[in-house]
Design a protein around this motif. Structure first.
Motif, short mmCIF file in Angstrom:
data_model
loop_
_atom_site.label_atom_id
_atom_site.label_comp_id
_atom_site.label_asym_id
_atom_site.label_seq_id
_atom_site.Cartn_x
_atom_site.Cartn_y
_atom_site.Cartn_z
N VAL A 165 0.86 -1.18 0.00
CA VAL A 165 0.00 0.00 0.00
C VAL A 165 0.90 1.23 0.00
CG1 VAL A 165 -1.77 1.28 1.25
CG2 VAL A 165 -1.77 -1.23 1.29
N MET A 166 0.59 2.18 -0.84
CA MET A 166 1.34 3.44 -0.90
C MET A 166 0.46 4.54 -0.31
SD MET A 166 4.11 2.42 -2.38
CE MET A 166 4.94 3.96 -2.84
N GLY A 167 1.09 5.45 0.39
CA GLY A 167 0.31 6.50 1.01
C GLY A 167 1.07 7.81 1.12
N ASN A 196 6.91 2.03 -10.22
CA ASN A 196 7.06 2.09 -8.75
C ASN A 196 6.95 3.53 -8.26
OD1 ASN A 196 7.28 -0.57 -8.05
ND2 ASN A 196 9.50 -0.61 -8.06
N THR A 197 5.95 4.21 -8.76
CA THR A 197 5.77 5.63 -8.43
C THR A 197 4.33 5.88 -8.00
OG1 THR A 197 7.48 6.28 -10.01
CG2 THR A 197 5.96 7.99 -9.28
N VAL A 198 4.18 6.71 -7.00
CA VAL A 198 2.86 7.13 -6.55
C VAL A 198 2.78 8.65 -6.64
CG1 VAL A 198 3.54 7.23 -4.11
CG2 VAL A 198 1.13 6.94 -4.72
N VAL A 229 -3.04 11.39 4.67
CA VAL A 229 -3.79 12.21 3.71
C VAL A 229 -4.53 11.33 2.72
CG1 VAL A 229 -3.58 13.93 1.87
CG2 VAL A 229 -2.18 14.14 3.94
N ALA A 230 -3.83 10.34 2.17
CA ALA A 230 -4.44 9.47 1.17
C ALA A 230 -3.62 8.20 1.08
CB ALA A 230 -4.49 10.16 -0.19
N SER A 231 -4.28 7.13 0.63
CA SER A 231 -3.59 5.86 0.43
C SER A 231 -4.20 5.16 -0.77
CB SER A 231 -3.67 4.97 1.68
OG SER A 231 -5.02 4.64 1.96
N ILE A 232 -3.40 4.25 -1.34
CA ILE A 232 -3.87 3.49 -2.49
C ILE A 232 -3.25 2.10 -2.43
CG2 ILE A 232 -2.02 4.44 -3.96
CD1 ILE A 232 -4.04 4.26 -6.32
N THR A 233 -4.11 1.09 -2.60
CA THR A 233 -3.63 -0.28 -2.59
C THR A 233 -3.07 -0.66 -3.95
OG1 THR A 233 -5.71 -1.25 -3.30
CG2 THR A 233 -5.45 -0.84 -0.94
N SER A 234 -2.47 -1.83 -4.03
CA SER A 234 -1.93 -2.29 -5.30
C SER A 234 -3.04 -2.49 -6.33
CB SER A 234 -1.17 -3.60 -5.10
OG SER A 234 -2.02 -4.59 -4.53
N GLY A 235 -4.24 -2.75 -5.85
CA GLY A 235 -5.38 -2.94 -6.75
C GLY A 235 -6.07 -1.64 -7.14
N GLY A 236 -5.61 -0.54 -6.54
CA GLY A 236 -6.17 0.76 -6.91
C GLY A 236 -7.24 1.30 -5.98
#
Length: 119
Positions: free
Chosen positions: A33-35, A76-78, A48-55
């Motif tokens: 998970v990227m955040g 590999n960028t968010v 503030v916000a997060s996004i899983t590998s599935g979107g």
């Protein structure tokens, strides 16, 4: 060794926009998970916000409708697109990569990028 490098911060007037980027290098799980988190002096770091590998995305109430998080797994960028910025959005923004939305000892963090919103 995993490294997260943020970029895109700066000074902007209220109502303006900024786009933050976080590039991850090293061996990092594609399932992470990227955040984005932000911190102001004297306060705890807040998500503030997060996004899983599935979107699947999740936003703090204060930024809903104004910020958009996205990721490019191939790079590999968010990203964090920030619109209609307010002075209350000022802070150091940190990128996080980890196995869960919540923070843990297994997380990786970037060095932070300053966002300043003037009136």
């Amino acid at each position: 060794q995993v490294q997260l490098v943020e970029s895109g911060g700066g000074l902007v007037q209220a109502g303006g926009s900024l786009r933050l980027s976080c590039a991850a290098s090293g061996v990092i799980s594609s399932t992470y998970v990227m955040g984005w988190y932000r911190q102001v002096p004297g306060k705890q770091r807040e998500r503030v916000a997060s996004i899983t590998s599935g979107g699947t995305t999740n936003y703090a109430d204060s930024v809903k409708g104004r910020f958009t998080i996205s990721r490019d797994n191939a790079k590999n960028t968010v990203y964090l697109e920030m619109n209609s910025l307010k002075p209350g959005d000022t802070g150091v923004y940190y990128c996080k990569a980890g196995p869960w939305v919540i923070t843990s000892s297994r997380d990786y963090w970037g060095q932070g990028t300053q966002v300043s919103v003037s009136t």
